[in-house]
Enzyme design. Structure first.
Site, PDB file in Angstrom:
ATOM      1  N   GLY A  11       0.861  -1.190   0.000  1.00  0.00           N
ATOM      2  CA  GLY A  11       0.000   0.000   0.000  1.00  0.00           C
ATOM      3  C   GLY A  11       0.891   1.232   0.000  1.00  0.00           C
ATOM      4  O   GLY A  11       0.535   2.284   0.525  1.00  0.00           O
ATOM      5  N   LEU A  16      -2.127   6.450   3.722  1.00  0.00           N
ATOM      6  CA  LEU A  16      -1.315   6.403   4.948  1.00  0.00           C
ATOM      7  C   LEU A  16       0.170   6.613   4.618  1.00  0.00           C
ATOM      8  O   LEU A  16       0.886   7.358   5.280  1.00  0.00           O
ATOM      9  CB  LEU A  16      -1.510   5.062   5.663  1.00  0.00           C
ATOM     10  CG  LEU A  16      -0.648   4.844   6.895  1.00  0.00           C
ATOM     11  CD1 LEU A  16      -1.049   5.780   8.021  1.00  0.00           C
ATOM     12  CD2 LEU A  16      -0.720   3.392   7.380  1.00  0.00           C
ATOM     13  N   LYS A 161       1.615   9.171  20.827  1.00  0.00           N
ATOM     14  CA  LYS A 161       1.355  10.566  21.214  1.00  0.00           C
ATOM     15  C   LYS A 161       2.049  10.878  22.539  1.00  0.00           C
ATOM     16  O   LYS A 161       1.863  10.175  23.535  1.00  0.00           O
ATOM     17  CB  LYS A 161      -0.152  10.808  21.363  1.00  0.00           C
ATOM     18  CG  LYS A 161      -0.911  10.778  20.032  1.00  0.00           C
ATOM     19  CD  LYS A 161      -2.387  10.973  20.271  1.00  0.00           C
ATOM     20  CE  LYS A 161      -3.206  10.742  19.027  1.00  0.00           C
ATOM     21  NZ  LYS A 161      -3.339  11.921  18.171  1.00  0.00           N
ATOM     22  N   GLU A 195     -14.702  14.293  18.129  1.00  0.00           N
ATOM     23  CA  GLU A 195     -14.219  14.803  16.844  1.00  0.00           C
ATOM     24  C   GLU A 195     -15.291  15.618  16.144  1.00  0.00           C
ATOM     25  O   GLU A 195     -16.482  15.332  16.294  1.00  0.00           O
ATOM     26  CB  GLU A 195     -13.800  13.638  15.944  1.00  0.00           C
ATOM     27  CG  GLU A 195     -12.645  12.829  16.503  1.00  0.00           C
ATOM     28  CD  GLU A 195     -12.153  11.802  15.510  1.00  0.00           C
ATOM     29  OE1 GLU A 195     -11.166  12.084  14.823  1.00  0.00           O
ATOM     30  OE2 GLU A 195     -12.771  10.722  15.415  1.00  0.00           O
ATOM     31  N   ASP A 214     -13.564   1.417  16.081  1.00  0.00           N
ATOM     32  CA  ASP A 214     -12.592   2.356  15.532  1.00  0.00           C
ATOM     33  C   ASP A 214     -11.784   3.045  16.636  1.00  0.00           C
ATOM     34  O   ASP A 214     -10.595   3.315  16.462  1.00  0.00           O
ATOM     35  CB  ASP A 214     -13.341   3.411  14.697  1.00  0.00           C
ATOM     36  CG  ASP A 214     -12.418   4.332  13.933  1.00  0.00           C
ATOM     37  OD1 ASP A 214     -11.445   3.834  13.336  1.00  0.00           O
ATOM     38  OD2 ASP A 214     -12.654   5.558  13.931  1.00  0.00           O
ATOM     39  N   HIS A 219      -7.767   2.742  20.939  1.00  0.00           N
ATOM     40  CA  HIS A 219      -7.197   3.986  21.478  1.00  0.00           C
ATOM     41  C   HIS A 219      -7.637   4.262  22.919  1.00  0.00           C
ATOM     42  O   HIS A 219      -6.816   4.567  23.783  1.00  0.00           O
ATOM     43  CB  HIS A 219      -7.611   5.183  20.622  1.00  0.00           C
ATOM     44  CG  HIS A 219      -7.221   5.084  19.185  1.00  0.00           C
ATOM     45  ND1 HIS A 219      -6.065   4.489  18.763  1.00  0.00           N
ATOM     46  CD2 HIS A 219      -7.821   5.528  18.057  1.00  0.00           C
ATOM     47  CE1 HIS A 219      -5.973   4.573  17.436  1.00  0.00           C
ATOM     48  NE2 HIS A 219      -7.034   5.199  16.985  1.00  0.00           N
ATOM     49  N   LYS A 307     -18.175  11.170  16.085  1.00  0.00           N
ATOM     50  CA  LYS A 307     -17.874  12.014  14.923  1.00  0.00           C
ATOM     51  C   LYS A 307     -18.916  13.123  14.845  1.00  0.00           C
ATOM     52  O   LYS A 307     -20.033  12.981  15.339  1.00  0.00           O
ATOM     53  CB  LYS A 307     -17.966  11.186  13.632  1.00  0.00           C
ATOM     54  CG  LYS A 307     -17.002  10.013  13.557  1.00  0.00           C
ATOM     55  CD  LYS A 307     -15.634  10.432  13.085  1.00  0.00           C
ATOM     56  CE  LYS A 307     -14.722   9.251  12.839  1.00  0.00           C
ATOM     57  NZ  LYS A 307     -13.307   9.592  12.929  1.00  0.00           N
ATOM     58  N   LYS A 312     -13.338  19.373  18.609  1.00  0.00           N
ATOM     59  CA  LYS A 312     -12.312  18.318  18.640  1.00  0.00           C
ATOM     60  C   LYS A 312     -11.636  18.400  20.007  1.00  0.00           C
ATOM     61  O   LYS A 312     -11.032  19.422  20.363  1.00  0.00           O
ATOM     62  CB  LYS A 312     -11.277  18.563  17.530  1.00  0.00           C
ATOM     63  CG  LYS A 312      -9.983  17.778  17.675  1.00  0.00           C
ATOM     64  CD  LYS A 312      -9.981  16.474  16.938  1.00  0.00           C
ATOM     65  CE  LYS A 312      -8.691  15.709  17.155  1.00  0.00           C
ATOM     66  NZ  LYS A 312      -8.666  14.376  16.592  1.00  0.00           N
TER      67      LYS A 312
HETATM   68  C1  BG6 Z   1      -8.036   6.748  13.832  1.00  0.00           C
HETATM   69  C2  BG6 Z   1      -9.484   6.508  13.538  1.00  0.00           C
HETATM   70  O1  BG6 Z   1      -7.455   5.572  14.347  1.00  0.00           O
HETATM   71  O2  BG6 Z   1      -7.922   7.784  14.776  1.00  0.00           O
HETATM   72  C3  BG6 Z   1     -10.137   7.773  13.021  1.00  0.00           C
HETATM   73  O3  BG6 Z   1      -9.608   5.477  12.575  1.00  0.00           O
HETATM   74  C4  BG6 Z   1      -9.910   8.930  13.969  1.00  0.00           C
HETATM   75  O4  BG6 Z   1     -11.527   7.597  12.797  1.00  0.00           O
HETATM   76  C5  BG6 Z   1      -8.434   9.038  14.322  1.00  0.00           C
HETATM   77  O5  BG6 Z   1     -10.354  10.118  13.349  1.00  0.00           O
HETATM   78  C6  BG6 Z   1      -8.216  10.065  15.401  1.00  0.00           C
HETATM   79  O6  BG6 Z   1      -6.847  10.242  15.576  1.00  0.00           O
HETATM   80  P1  BG6 Z   1      -6.207  11.634  15.973  1.00  0.00           P
HETATM   81  O7  BG6 Z   1      -4.756  11.352  16.090  1.00  0.00           O
HETATM   82  O8  BG6 Z   1      -6.564  12.582  14.857  1.00  0.00           O
HETATM   83  O9  BG6 Z   1      -6.870  12.051  17.249  1.00  0.00           O
END
Ligand code: BG6
Length: 454
Positions: A11, A16, A161, A195, A214, A219, A307, A312
């Site tokens: 890819g 990415l 992060k 977000e 997701d 996360h 979303k 944010k």
């Molecule tokens: C990604 C998700 O893993 O993390 C996305 O697939 C999301 O949907 C993103 O928007 C958020 O990451 P960050 O670093 O922008 O907070």
């Protein structure tokens, strides 16, 4: 030429790779770290967009070799085999910058090719690791058939992060907080990743996945681990990951009939129009989690994400208990609770919120005050991109910030009952630009609490 490394990016002309991997490699290179990289293969069905390589540093662009490649086509792996044979003894790094449904086939074919070689190797895959518990187990099985755990780097970019890594440093290098970091002092913990963006051209991926898979399965549970884990006996990748696994293993399992008491979903009004078809995928999810161990028993951890929300904001907020009621009577009010917040976005900050007496008088109702420390202001300069840290760690062979096999599966076990329940019915709607569905407000209000951001 001495021993070096070769990168194979499946890819390699995709989103990415273009948005993250090459720009990060470029920054790492500027710091003199890619000297031993002999080639970077961009393996992909489609070539680079015209002019893309010209946007990169010429030293990096010169290393990149585009190779037409279809990961589902066995024949193409013969070409890969031929290319690998040009690098005897060099370290081979395979990066799957691919949609998750292509992981399995790519791992199996690449693994088969590698049986002909003795080169040291690493394989890098990005979350989501599987689609549910069963597929995660299958994916891990495929990986372990061809690679050892030491060779596998599962990326959850949140661990790259700095402000998430700081949670651990903050906890384990300050004595003053450790004594209160438990059920005796903490009322609840909230981890929010809110977000404003919607589908952003990823609709086919997102609609298959939804907010719980997701964001929460990976996360947010990772942030929970850093907030809740015990200090490791030694600062070693395996011992740190052991402690995270212990936290995840202590999370109380939600019974199928209890899901509605522990989780709420939602979908923003207009999602189906954005998607262009009917859908029952959630774009908002919140979950209440209990960690049944000595430190945390009875303290709810609330995880929420969505979303098209109002702002944010990614924050982990620890709210401490209320002061005794008697003292409240004395000052004629109940002061706000103390809070410590780790802000991950938009800033990289630690915020301490506490009460101060206003100058108007002794024992009058205290006012909320805050102390704030931003990582950028304190240490100067820019905070590195999450991928920069992670890709450097892959090169260095440091697995601390990568997800171990058992960790990924236990995280799926936690969310699986919710996924099962949500495979039926439809999420309630919420208006874009708000904080999510009213059901989520009612959900936390039933516990006598509110969603907080500091
Ligand atoms: C990604 C998700 O893993 O993390 C996305 O697939 C999301 O949907 C993103 O928007 C958020 O990451 P960050 O670093 O922008 O907070």
């Amino acid at each position: 030429m001495g021993k070096g490394r070769v990168l194979f990016i499946f890819g390699g002309t995709g989103d990415l790779a273009r948005r993250k991997i090459y720009p990060v490699l470029q920054r790492i290179m500027k710091r003199g770290k890619l000297k031993d990289v002999k080639a970077i293969y961009a393996l992909s069905r489609a070539g680079f967009e015209r002019g893309y390589l010209d946007t990169l540093d010429p030293d990096l662009a010169k290393l990149i070799r585009f190779q037409p490649f279809d990961v589902t086509n066995r024949e193409d792996y013969r070409t890969l085999e031929k290319e690998i044979s040009n690098f005897p003894g060099d370290e081979l790094i395979f990066y799957l910058a691919l949609p998750p449904h292509l992981f399995g086939t790519t791992i199996v074919h690449t693994g088969s090719v590698l049986r002909h070689f003795l080169n040291p190797r690493k394989i890098v895959i990005e979350k989501p690791f599987g689609f549910d518990l069963e597929s995660a187990r299958k994916l891990n099985f495929q990986l372990r058939r061809y690679f050892t755990e030491r060779e596998i780097y599962r990326i959850d970019h949140f661990l790259g992060k700095v402000s998430i890594q700081n949670i651990l440093s903050f906890r384990f290098s300050n004595y003053i907080f450790e004594g209160i970091w438990n059920k005796n002092f903490v009322d609840n913990v909230q981890i929010s990743a809110l977000e404003t963006v919607g589908l952003e051209g990823r609709s086919s991926y997102y609609d298959r996945v939804g907010a719980l898979r997701d964001m929460i399965q990976n996360h947010l549970l990772q942030i929970l681990c850093f907030l809740a884990m015990e200090p490791p006996a030694v600062m070693d990748p395996e011992r740190i990951r052991d402690e995270k696994v212990k936290v995840l293993s202590s999370v109380r399992k939600i019974k199928p009939e209890e899901v509605d008491r522990y989780a709420v979903r939602g979908s923003y009004r207009g999602y189906e129009e954005d998607l262009g078809r009917p859908s029952s995928t959630e774009t908002y999810a919140c979950v209440k989690v209990f960690i049944d161990n000595f430190r945390w028993e009875g303290v709810p951890f609330y995880l929420r994400t969505g979303k098209r929300l109002k702002e944010k904001k990614t924050q982990a907020v620890i709210t401490f208990k209320e002061i005794p009621g008697n003292f409240g009577k004395l000052i004629g009010c109940m002061p706000e609770r103390n809070r410590i917040a780790f802000e991950i976005a938009p800033g990289n900050r630690v915020i301490l919120s506490f009460q101060m007496m206003p100058p108007t008088g002794f024992l009058s109702c205290p006012l909320e005050s805050r102390m704030e420390v931003s990582l950028e202001d304190t240490f100067g300069g820019e905070v590195p991109d999450a991928y920069e840290t992670l890709i450097e760690d892959i090169l260095d062979g440091d697995q601390t910030l990568f997800i171990r096999e058992d960790e990924s599966e236990i995280a799926w076990e936690i969310v699986q009952p919710i996924l099962d329940r949500w495979s039926e019915g439809r999420p309630p709607l919420y208006e874009p630009g708000t904080w999510g569905p009213k059901e989520a407000e009612e959900f936390i209000r039933r516990d006598g609490r509110e969603w907080v951001l500091v």
